[in-house]
Design an enzyme around this catalytic site. Structure first.
Site, PDB file in Angstrom:
ATOM      1  N   CYS A 116      -9.464  -3.160  -2.311  1.00  0.00           N
ATOM      2  CA  CYS A 116     -10.468  -3.810  -3.131  1.00  0.00           C
ATOM      3  C   CYS A 116     -11.820  -3.217  -2.791  1.00  0.00           C
ATOM      4  CB  CYS A 116     -10.542  -5.332  -2.935  1.00  0.00           C
ATOM      5  SG  CYS A 116      -9.041  -6.186  -3.340  1.00  0.00           S
ATOM      6  N   ARG A 155      -9.923   2.312  -3.978  1.00  0.00           N
ATOM      7  CA  ARG A 155      -9.529   1.175  -3.145  1.00  0.00           C
ATOM      8  C   ARG A 155      -8.581   0.213  -3.849  1.00  0.00           C
ATOM      9  NH1 ARG A 155     -12.758  -0.829   1.015  1.00  0.00           N
ATOM     10  NH2 ARG A 155     -13.944   0.860   1.925  1.00  0.00           N
ATOM     11  N   TRP A 184      -7.133  -4.601  -5.539  1.00  0.00           N
ATOM     12  CA  TRP A 184      -5.775  -4.271  -5.117  1.00  0.00           C
ATOM     13  C   TRP A 184      -5.152  -5.620  -4.790  1.00  0.00           C
ATOM     14  CZ3 TRP A 184      -2.666  -4.837  -0.743  1.00  0.00           C
ATOM     15  CH2 TRP A 184      -1.486  -4.073  -0.755  1.00  0.00           C
ATOM     16  N   ASN A 229     -13.206  -8.676  -0.544  1.00  0.00           N
ATOM     17  CA  ASN A 229     -12.219  -7.694  -0.074  1.00  0.00           C
ATOM     18  C   ASN A 229     -11.654  -8.243   1.228  1.00  0.00           C
ATOM     19  OD1 ASN A 229     -10.842  -5.481   0.929  1.00  0.00           O
ATOM     20  ND2 ASN A 229     -12.685  -4.423   1.601  1.00  0.00           N
ATOM     21  N   GLY A 230     -10.335  -8.402   1.296  1.00  0.00           N
ATOM     22  CA  GLY A 230      -9.719  -8.945   2.514  1.00  0.00           C
ATOM     23  C   GLY A 230      -8.714 -10.017   2.156  1.00  0.00           C
ATOM     24  N   GLU A 260       6.450  13.578   6.044  1.00  0.00           N
ATOM     25  CA  GLU A 260       5.290  13.623   5.148  1.00  0.00           C
ATOM     26  C   GLU A 260       5.727  14.036   3.730  1.00  0.00           C
ATOM     27  OE1 GLU A 260       2.495  12.580   4.884  1.00  0.00           O
ATOM     28  OE2 GLU A 260       1.260  13.886   3.667  1.00  0.00           O
ATOM     29  N   LYS A 320       5.159  11.778   0.439  1.00  0.00           N
ATOM     30  CA  LYS A 320       4.432  12.275  -0.742  1.00  0.00           C
ATOM     31  C   LYS A 320       5.266  12.074  -2.001  1.00  0.00           C
ATOM     32  CE  LYS A 320       1.192  12.480   0.334  1.00  0.00           C
ATOM     33  NZ  LYS A 320       0.596  12.359   1.627  1.00  0.00           N
ATOM     34  N   GLU A 376       5.445   8.401  -3.005  1.00  0.00           N
ATOM     35  CA  GLU A 376       4.168   7.883  -3.498  1.00  0.00           C
ATOM     36  C   GLU A 376       3.863   8.285  -4.935  1.00  0.00           C
ATOM     37  OE1 GLU A 376       1.649   9.603  -0.279  1.00  0.00           O
ATOM     38  OE2 GLU A 376       0.577   7.732  -0.538  1.00  0.00           O
ATOM     39  N   HIS A 416      24.650  11.570  12.562  1.00  0.00           N
ATOM     40  CA  HIS A 416      24.763  10.231  13.140  1.00  0.00           C
ATOM     41  C   HIS A 416      24.668   9.150  12.067  1.00  0.00           C
ATOM     42  CE1 HIS A 416      24.740  11.940  17.111  1.00  0.00           C
ATOM     43  NE2 HIS A 416      23.723  12.705  16.729  1.00  0.00           N
ATOM     44  N   LYS A 457      -6.265   3.574  -1.561  1.00  0.00           N
ATOM     45  CA  LYS A 457      -6.517   4.625  -0.586  1.00  0.00           C
ATOM     46  C   LYS A 457      -7.010   4.090   0.753  1.00  0.00           C
ATOM     47  CE  LYS A 457      -7.820   9.305  -0.268  1.00  0.00           C
ATOM     48  NZ  LYS A 457      -6.437   9.698   0.008  1.00  0.00           N
TER      49      LYS A 457
HETATM   50  C1  F6R Z   1      -0.367   8.736   2.116  1.00  0.00           C
HETATM   51  C2  F6R Z   1      -1.581   8.052   2.495  1.00  0.00           C
HETATM   52  C3  F6R Z   1      -1.490   6.884   3.413  1.00  0.00           C
HETATM   53  C4  F6R Z   1      -2.613   6.948   4.452  1.00  0.00           C
HETATM   54  C5  F6R Z   1      -2.610   5.674   5.300  1.00  0.00           C
HETATM   55  C6  F6R Z   1      -3.652   5.736   6.398  1.00  0.00           C
HETATM   56  O1  F6R Z   1      -0.617   9.769   1.219  1.00  0.00           O
HETATM   57  O2  F6R Z   1      -2.654   8.421   2.069  1.00  0.00           O
HETATM   58  O3  F6R Z   1      -0.243   6.800   4.022  1.00  0.00           O
HETATM   59  O4  F6R Z   1      -2.418   8.078   5.244  1.00  0.00           O
HETATM   60  O5  F6R Z   1      -2.875   4.572   4.476  1.00  0.00           O
HETATM   61  O6  F6R Z   1      -4.924   5.862   5.871  1.00  0.00           O
HETATM   62  P1  F6R Z   1      -6.119   6.380   6.760  1.00  0.00           P
HETATM   63  O7  F6R Z   1      -5.832   7.771   7.161  1.00  0.00           O
HETATM   64  O8  F6R Z   1      -7.326   6.285   5.870  1.00  0.00           O
HETATM   65  O9  F6R Z   1      -6.214   5.455   7.940  1.00  0.00           O
END
Ligand code: F6R
Length: 607
Positions: A2, A27, A74, A98-99, A479, A483, A486, A502, A602
Site C-alpha cells: 500500500c 506497492r 495491496w 499502510n499496514g 530464483e 521468477k 511470479e 530423494h 514490490k
Molecule cells: C521477487 C521479489 C521478492 C522480493 C522480496 C524481498 O521477484 O521481488 O521476492 O525479493 O519481497 O524484497 P526486498 O528485497 O525489497 O526486501
C-alpha cells in the site's frame, strides 16, 4: 505494501495525489482512491483495480480541494473492491493506511456497540471510525487522533484529514515507513521519497511512534511519549522525472537489459581493475574480527544470500547462516555478541527484514544493510550500509536488484577473505579479474536471446516446471522458479540436483520441463548424471551450460542454452540472466501482466 500520499497545499491536490500514487503503484494495485476537502467537506473518489481506473473516474467526476490524501492498495483485509478501497471516511474524518491494525475486530465490535456504522471489511476503517467517535465526544482532531493511536495494535503509516480543517493533516507511523516533504508553501506526505520527488527533494522521515501535525508551512512532530521532536530534513537525490520503459515493452525487460551497466556501476565503487583489489566503503566494524556471519532476507534477496553463503564460506572460511527473515525473528536464535548480521533488501522496507535487523541490533550484532534505497528504514537503522546501484526497480519481479546484490556480496566475500587472512593477494586478483569481466559477459548473454525465445512458447504450455542446480547453481534454480511463478503464474519448483532422487524424481514425465543450471565447474559431472536420470525417465530437459559443458553432455536433452565460459565463482551472476529472460518470455507468451503480476507488491511492509 500500500502506498499513501498527502498534501496540504495551495493548488488542486487531486492531480498531485494521482502523480504521487503513480510512483507508489509498485506497492500495490488492487484499488486506488483519493479524498480531498471541498468547501470543508470530505469528498472521495475510489476505484477498484489499477490507478488508471481512478484516473478515468476523475476525468468524469473531477475533485477539487487543495488538501487531500491518496492511497494505492495491496489488499490484506477485505476483497479488492471499491467499497474496501481507501480512503476510509466518515462525515468528519478520512484515513489512508499502510499496514495492519491487528486489533481491528475488537475495536469494530466496541465501536459498533457504541453506534458507529461500518461500511467496509477492512481493518483500516476501525481507525476512521474510532477517530470519528472521539470527535463526536468533543475531542479536537489532534486529541482524537492521539487517543485513537493509543488504542491501535499492529503496524501503520497513517494520513488523516478532517472535515472543516483544510489547513492541516495528521500523519502517524508505527512500523510502516512515512516521509514528510517540505515544499514552498505546501507540505506533503508519502510512503517514500520517490513518491514526493516531483514535488520536493526536502524530506524528513518519521520514526516509529511519531505523530506529526502538518500544515502548509510546517510539520510539528511528537514522539511516542508525546514529546516534541525534530526530525532531520534531508536533501534526496531521487529524480522527479517519471521513469520510462525506453524502447522496451516492459519495465522487467528494460531492467534485465540494464544489468551490464548497473553491475558495472556497482563494481566500480569497490573494484580497482588495474590493481585487481577490492575496497569496501567504510564500515563501522573490523572485518578481521568477524568469525561468524548471518544473512537475513526475503524472496529474491534471500536467494542472493544463499549464493553469498557459498562464496563467503569458500573465500573467507567463515561459517555463514542464512535465514528467511519471517522465520528468523520468531525463532529467537541464540546470537553470539559481536557477530556480523547482514540484511539484504532491495526496497530497504521489508517488514520482516526490518524486524530481524532490530532483533539483531538489540542482541549485540554488527548490522550491515545491503540495500538499493539508501534512504530506506533498513539503511537508516543499520550500523553500516553497502549500496547496490541498480537504480529504481519498477518491475515487481526483481531482476537487476538481484544481480547487483550478488555483485556487492561477491566483493564482500573477497574483502572478508582478505581481512581474515583466508585469501591471498593472488587469489584476490584472480577473483577480481573474473568479476571485472562480468558486465561484458552479461552483455554477451543478452545479445542473443533467440534460444530462450524459441523454447518459451512450449514452457508456457506446461502446468509445472522443475529447476535443478548444484552449488551456487541451486539458489539460481530457486530464483528461476520464483521468477517463473511470479510473472507467468506457472507452478515451478527448484531442487538441489542431488535431492532429485530423494522424492521429486517421481514428478518427472514428458509434460514437466526440467531446467538445469550446469556451468562447467567441479560439480558438472554430478549434475550431468542427474540429467541422465531425468532423461532416462522421459523428462524434457532444457540444459543451461557453456560450450564445453554442452559438448560434453551425452544425454539427449530437449534444448540447450549456451552461456559464455567464465570462472565458476562468477557463474551465478551470468546464469541469473537466462532464467530471468525465460520467465519474461514465457509470461509474454501467456499474456500476463509482466510488470504488475496479480496479487504481488514490490515493497512488503506487512508481515
Ligand atoms: C521477487 C521479489 C521478492 C522480493 C522480496 C524481498 O521477484 O521481488 O521476492 O525479493 O519481497 O524484497 P526486498 O528485497 O525489497 O526486501
Amino acid at each position: 505494501m500500500c502506498g499513501i500520499v498527502g498534501i496540504v497545499g495551495r493548488q488542486d491536490a487531486a492531480p498531485l495525489l494521482v502523480e504521487g500514487l503513480r510512483r507508489l503503484e509498485y506497492r500495490g494495485y488492487d484499488s486506488a482512491g483519493i479524498a480531498t476537502l471541498v468547501e470543508g467537506r470530505i469528498e472521495r473518489r475510489r476505484a477498484e483495480g489499477k490507478l488508471v481506473n481512478l484516473e478515468n473516474l476523475l476525468k468524469v467526476q473531477p475533485l477539487g480541494g487543495s488538501t487531500g490524501i491518496g492511497h494505492t492498495r495491496w489488499a490484506t483485509h477485505g476483497v479488492p473492491t471499491e467499497r474496501n478501497a481507501h480512503p476510509h471516511a466518515t462525515a468528519r474524518v478520512a484515513v489512508v493506511h499502510n499496514g495492519i491494525i491487528e486489533n481491528f475486530q475488537e475495536l469494530k465490535a466496541e465501536l459498533t456497540a457504541a453506534g458507529q456504522v461500518f461500511e467496509s471489511d477492512t481493518d483500516t476503517e476501525a481507525v476512521a471510525q474510532l477517530i470519528d467517535y472521539l470527535l463526536i465526544q468533543g475531542f479536537d482532531p489532534v486529541e482524537a487522533t492521539d487517543r485513537a493511536l493509543a488504542r491501535l495494535q499492529g503496524a501503520f503509516a497513517l494520513g488523516i484529514i478532517f472535515a472543516g480543517r483544510p489547513e492541516m493533516m495528521i500523519a502517524a507511523r508505527q512500523g510502516s515507513p512515512l516521509a514528510i516533504g517540505y515544499g514552498d508553501g505546501e507540505m506533503y506526505l508519502g510512503s517514500d521519497a520517490l513518491a514526493l520527488a516531483p514535488l520536493t527533494r526536502r524530506i524528513s522521515y518519521l520514526d516509529d511512534g511519531d505523530r506529526a501535525v502538518i500544515t502548509a508551512t510546517s510539520a510539528s512532530v511528537c514522539d511516542r511519549d508525546g514529546h516534541p521532536v525534530e526530525r532531520e530534513v534531508r536533501q534526496t537525490n531521487l529524480s522527479g522525472a517519471l521513469i520510462g520503459k525506453g524502447q522496451h515493452r516492459h519495465f522487467m525487460l528494460k531492467e534485465i537489459f540494464e544489468q551490464p551497466e548497473v553491475i558495472g556501476g556497482t563494481l566500480k565503487t569497490m573494484l580497482n581493475p588495474a590493481e585487481r583489489t577490492i575496497t569496501l566503503p567504510y564500515l563501522p566494524f573490523d572485518l578481521a574480527g568477524i568469525g561468524r556471519v548471518r544473512i537475513i532476507a526475503c524472496g529474491t534477496s534471500y536467494y542472493a544470500a544463499m549464493v553469498a553463503k557459498y562464496w563467503i564460506e569458500q573465500l573467507a572460511r567463515v561459517p555463514v547462516e542464512v535465514d528467511i527473515a519471517s522465520e528468523f525473528r520468531y525463532r529467537s536464535p541464540p546470537l553470539e555478541q559481536g557477530g556480523l548480521a547482514i540484511f539484504i533488501s532491495q526496497s530497504g522496507e521489508t517488514a520482516d527484514t526490518l524486524a530481524a535487523l532490530r532483533h539483531c541490533r538489540a542482541n549485540g550484532q554488527h548490522c550491515l544493510a545491503l540495500v538499493n534505497v539508501p534512504e530506506s528504514t533498513i539503511a537508516r537503522e543499520a550500523d553500516g550500509v553497502l549500496e547496490t546501484l541498480a537504480g529504481p526497480e519498477i518491475g515487481v519481479a526483481s531482476t537487476k536488484a538481484f544481480t547487483t546484490q550478488l555483485t556487492v556480496l561477491a566483493c564482500l566475500a573477497v574483502a572478508l577473505g582478505r581481512a581474515r587472512g583466508a585469501l591471498d593477494r593472488a587469489a584476490e586478483a584472480e577473483v577480481c579479474r573474473a568479476l571485472a569481466e562480468v558486465p561484458s559477459r552479461v552483455a554477451d548473454v543478452l545479445r542473443d536471446d533467440s534460444a530462450i525465445r524459441a523454447i518459451a512458447p512450449s514452457i508456457a504450455e506446461a502446468r509445472d516446471v522443475l529447476y535443478l542446480g548444484r552449488g551456487t547453481g541451486y539458489p539460481i534454480a530457486l530464483e528461476g522458479a520464483l521468477k517463473l511463478k511470479e510473472v507467468s503464474y506457472i507452478h515451478a519448483e527448484a531442487y538441489a540436483a542431488g535431492e532429485l532422487k530423494h522424492g521429486p524424481i517421481a514428478l518427472i514425465d514428458d509434460s514437466v520441463p526440467v531446467i538445469v543450471i550446469c556451468p562447467s565447474d567441479h560439480l558438472y559431472d554430478k549434475t550431468a548424471s542427474n540429467v541422465q536420470e531425468v532423461v532416462a525417465r522421459g523428462g524434457r530437459v532444457i540444459f543451461l551450460s557453456d560450450r564445453h559443458g554442452i559438448a560434453r553432455l551425452s544425454a539427449k536433452v530437449a534444448a540447450t542454452i549456451e552461456l559464455p565460459e567464465v570462472a565458476s565463482f562468477v557463474a551465478p551472476l551470468l546464469y541469473a540472466i537466462p532464467v530471468q529472460m525465460l520467465a519474461y518470455h514465457v509470461a509474454v507468451a501467456k499474456g500476463t501482466d509482466v510488470d504488475q503480476p496479480r496479487n504481488l507488491a514490490k515493497s512488503v511492509t506487512v508481515e
